[in-house]
Enzyme design. Structure first.
Site, PDB file in Angstrom:
ATOM      1  N   ARG A  75      34.624  37.674  51.291  1.00 15.22           N
ATOM      2  CA  ARG A  75      35.910  38.100  51.063  1.00 15.22           C
ATOM      3  C   ARG A  75      35.446  38.875  49.433  1.00 15.22           C
ATOM      4  O   ARG A  75      34.806  38.484  48.667  1.00 15.22           O
ATOM      5  CB  ARG A  75      36.733  36.782  50.477  1.00 15.22           C
ATOM      6  CG  ARG A  75      38.146  37.323  49.661  1.00 15.22           C
ATOM      7  CD  ARG A  75      38.754  36.123  49.171  1.00 15.22           C
ATOM      8  NE  ARG A  75      39.841  36.400  48.474  1.00 15.22           N
ATOM      9  CZ  ARG A  75      40.220  36.259  47.057  1.00 15.22           C
ATOM     10  NH1 ARG A  75      39.418  35.231  46.518  1.00 15.22           N
ATOM     11  NH2 ARG A  75      41.171  36.723  46.492  1.00 15.22           N
ATOM     12  N   GLU A 164      46.125  36.094  43.650  1.00 11.96           N
ATOM     13  CA  GLU A 164      46.592  35.530  42.614  1.00 11.96           C
ATOM     14  C   GLU A 164      47.832  36.075  41.677  1.00 11.96           C
ATOM     15  O   GLU A 164      47.544  36.294  40.738  1.00 11.96           O
ATOM     16  CB  GLU A 164      45.706  34.971  41.486  1.00 11.96           C
ATOM     17  CG  GLU A 164      44.459  34.061  41.884  1.00 11.96           C
ATOM     18  CD  GLU A 164      43.737  33.286  41.073  1.00 11.96           C
ATOM     19  OE1 GLU A 164      43.614  33.785  39.817  1.00 11.96           O
ATOM     20  OE2 GLU A 164      43.006  32.657  41.367  1.00 11.96           O
ATOM     21  N   ASN A 286      43.448  29.392  45.960  1.00 15.73           N
ATOM     22  CA  ASN A 286      42.475  29.365  45.158  1.00 15.73           C
ATOM     23  C   ASN A 286      42.502  28.239  44.144  1.00 15.73           C
ATOM     24  O   ASN A 286      43.539  28.040  43.465  1.00 15.73           O
ATOM     25  CB  ASN A 286      42.137  30.799  44.218  1.00 15.73           C
ATOM     26  CG  ASN A 286      41.926  31.880  44.807  1.00 15.73           C
ATOM     27  OD1 ASN A 286      41.644  31.915  46.028  1.00 15.73           O
ATOM     28  ND2 ASN A 286      41.992  33.047  44.058  1.00 15.73           N
ATOM     29  N   GLU A 348      38.989  30.508  47.118  1.00 17.18           N
ATOM     30  CA  GLU A 348      38.301  30.649  45.952  1.00 17.18           C
ATOM     31  C   GLU A 348      38.007  29.268  45.426  1.00 17.18           C
ATOM     32  O   GLU A 348      38.885  28.675  45.376  1.00 17.18           O
ATOM     33  CB  GLU A 348      38.761  31.554  44.532  1.00 17.18           C
ATOM     34  CG  GLU A 348      38.505  33.099  44.699  1.00 17.18           C
ATOM     35  CD  GLU A 348      39.097  33.907  43.438  1.00 17.18           C
ATOM     36  OE1 GLU A 348      39.050  33.102  42.385  1.00 17.18           O
ATOM     37  OE2 GLU A 348      39.686  34.841  43.497  1.00 17.18           O
TER      38      GLU A 348
HETATM   39  C1  FCB Z   1      40.307  33.716  39.453  1.00 21.95           C
HETATM   40  C2  FCB Z   1      40.008  35.064  39.627  1.00 21.95           C
HETATM   41  C3  FCB Z   1      38.721  35.625  39.925  1.00 21.95           C
HETATM   42  C4  FCB Z   1      37.807  34.874  39.133  1.00 21.95           C
HETATM   43  C5  FCB Z   1      37.991  33.505  38.957  1.00 21.95           C
HETATM   44  C6  FCB Z   1      37.030  32.680  37.965  1.00 21.95           C
HETATM   45  O1  FCB Z   1      41.317  33.429  38.864  1.00 21.95           O
HETATM   46  O2  FCB Z   1      40.653  35.282  41.062  1.00 21.95           O
HETATM   47  O3  FCB Z   1      38.643  36.905  39.940  1.00 21.95           O
HETATM   48  O4  FCB Z   1      37.873  35.476  37.841  1.00 21.95           O
HETATM   49  O5  FCB Z   1      39.274  32.884  38.526  1.00 21.95           O
END
Ligand code: FCB
Length: 434
Positions: A75, A164, A286, A348
């Site tokens: 990704r 996000e 995430n 994530e």
């Molecule tokens: C998330 C972001 C990513 C990175 C992580 C630690 O909020 O999407 O870009 O900064 O945190």
């Protein structure tokens, strides 16, 4: 690694501004992160993404690291200012060519490309016209999505529209701790709506170019009330609405939580929610940690107050480590949305650790969170994949290079990459899959 259902995807995740560098190469235009990071006082030690991991030039080396790791998917995000330097008009051939090579390189190594179209690096020219406070940005975003899909759609199966939107709204427009650095507090709400509208329009543009699977990536957090007191419970519910439901409800149910819908006033137009709720093939989540929330003191600007989660380990960033939170989040989504919940990808999850390659902390973090996902699947939640944040140590936004999230250490002076223990651990896990 626990045994996941056949076809479960394991990948790594990055974002353009955090790794690419080469901000003037190939006709790239300025983004809001160039402006923000070059404004004194905005980032730790004045760090910028000018060079970052120099991935724009070293992408082949980074693909080799992924191939060796044995991941199924990658990704990454597409930098809008590489495709449309001014945020509008004909696409820039050099910008498209970079991602074209990247996609071919991934496919040649048996790694599925999963591009995210917006990971916070808005073209500065669009910010000058109001950024995501302007409805027009939603339309520009769909056009841009169409250009990228027209070029890559013959080889990319799975797409992510936004990364996000809650964090971009809150940090970028409400608190001002991220680009574009506005401090509008609750007046930042239209930024949520225009991003979501842009998402819905982009889903349609992507499908017109044959996209097989489209999702949005939302940052979700289980919200823990500070106590059983009614005021704390109410504040937690309000926070849950702002952080989670503001972005999940309209996409999955075609509605906003009532008080937020009222707060949008005439920013919300007839037909918008139909566009926003265009059915998705999957939902990207995430997850980093739960959030404890209590009632604010009298006269506070906001209707909630963050509290510290005590008694658990914390990452180098100070974020609490609560793997059960990921399990509870997933089962909670299933309870809240039932049949309206599409399959989920964890797009994530990861942690920052002290600099160095001896990162047992990360091994434990990833192991415990993968197990939490596995338990959620056992409990009936349809989770199809998991992406580690991140492949490389990189530019962690306002924290600059001080927070290291990589499976691979980067020496930012020499650009040397050195796999950490967590990389070797994950490689062994992936190699031992049935
Ligand atoms: C998330 C972001 C990513 C990175 C992580 C630690 O909020 O999407 O870009 O900064 O945190």
């Amino acid at each position: 690694m626990p045994e996941f259902p056949a076809g479960f995807v394991v990948g790594v995740s990055t974002a353009a501004y955090q790794i690419e560098g080469a901000v003037d190469a190939g006709g790239r235009g300025a983004s809001i992160w160039d402006t923000f990071s070059h404004t004194p006082g905005r980032t730790r030690d004045g760090d910028t993404g000018d060079v970052a991991c120099d991935h724009y030039h070293r992408w082949a080396e980074d693909l080799a690291l992924m191939a060796e790791l044995g991941v199924d998917a990658y990704r990454f995000s597409v930098a809008w200012p590489r495709i449309q330097p001014d945020g509008t008009g004909k696409p820039n051939p050099d910008g498209l060519a970079f991602y074209d090579r990247l996609v071919d390189g991934l496919l040649a190594r048996g790694i599925a490309p999963v591009p995210t179209l917006f990971h916070w690096d808005l073209p500065q020219a669009l910010e000058d016209r109001g950024g995501w406070l302007a409805r027009e940005t939603a339309e520009r975003f769909a056009e841009y999505a169409g250009h990228v899909a027209a070029r890559l759609g013959d080889r990319v199966r799975r797409w992510i529209t936004l990364n996000e939107p809650v964090v971009h709204m809150a940090q970028g427009y409400a608190w001002g701790t991220h680009a574009p650095g506005r401090q509008l507090l609750l007046d930042a709400l239209p930024v949520a709506h225009h991003q979501l509208l842009g998402h819905g329009l982009a889903v349609r543009a992507l499908r017109e170019h044959g996209a097989a699977e489209v999702m949005i990536t939302n940052n979700c957090t289980p919200v823990l009330p500070a106590s059983d007191d009614e005021a704390d419970q109410a504040a937690a519910a309000v926070y849950d609405a702002f952080h989670n439901r503001l972005f999940n409800d309209p996409v999955l149910l075609g509605t906003y939580p009532d008080f937020l819908s009222a707060g949008l006033g005439d920013v919300l137009r007839d037909g918008d929610l139909q566009v926003i709720s265009t059915p998705l093939d999957a939902l990207g989540i995430n997850y980093y940690n739960p959030t404890k929330v209590g009632a604010p003191p009298a006269g506070a600007d906001l209707p909630f107050e963050m509290r510290t989660i005590e008694g658990v380990p914390t990452t180098a960033f100070g974020w609490p480590v609560v793997p059960d939170g990921l399990h509870d989040l997933l089962t909670g989504l299933r309870e809240t949305y039932g049949g309206a919940l599409p399959p989920i990808y964890i797009t994530e999850n990861g942690c920052s650790t002290a600099d160095g390659t001896a990162d047992q902390f990360r091994v434990d973090y990833l192991d415990s969170h993968l197990r939490a996902v596995h338990r959620a699947i056992g409990g009936g939640v349809d989770v199809r994949g998991y992406f580690v944040w991140s492949l490389l140590d990189n530019f962690e936004w306002a924290e600059g290079y001080s927070q290291r999230f990589g499976l691979v250490r980067v020496d930012f002076e020499s650009q040397q990459r050195t796999p950490k223990n967590s990389y070797h651990w994950l490689r062994a896990q992936l190699a031992s899959r049935a």
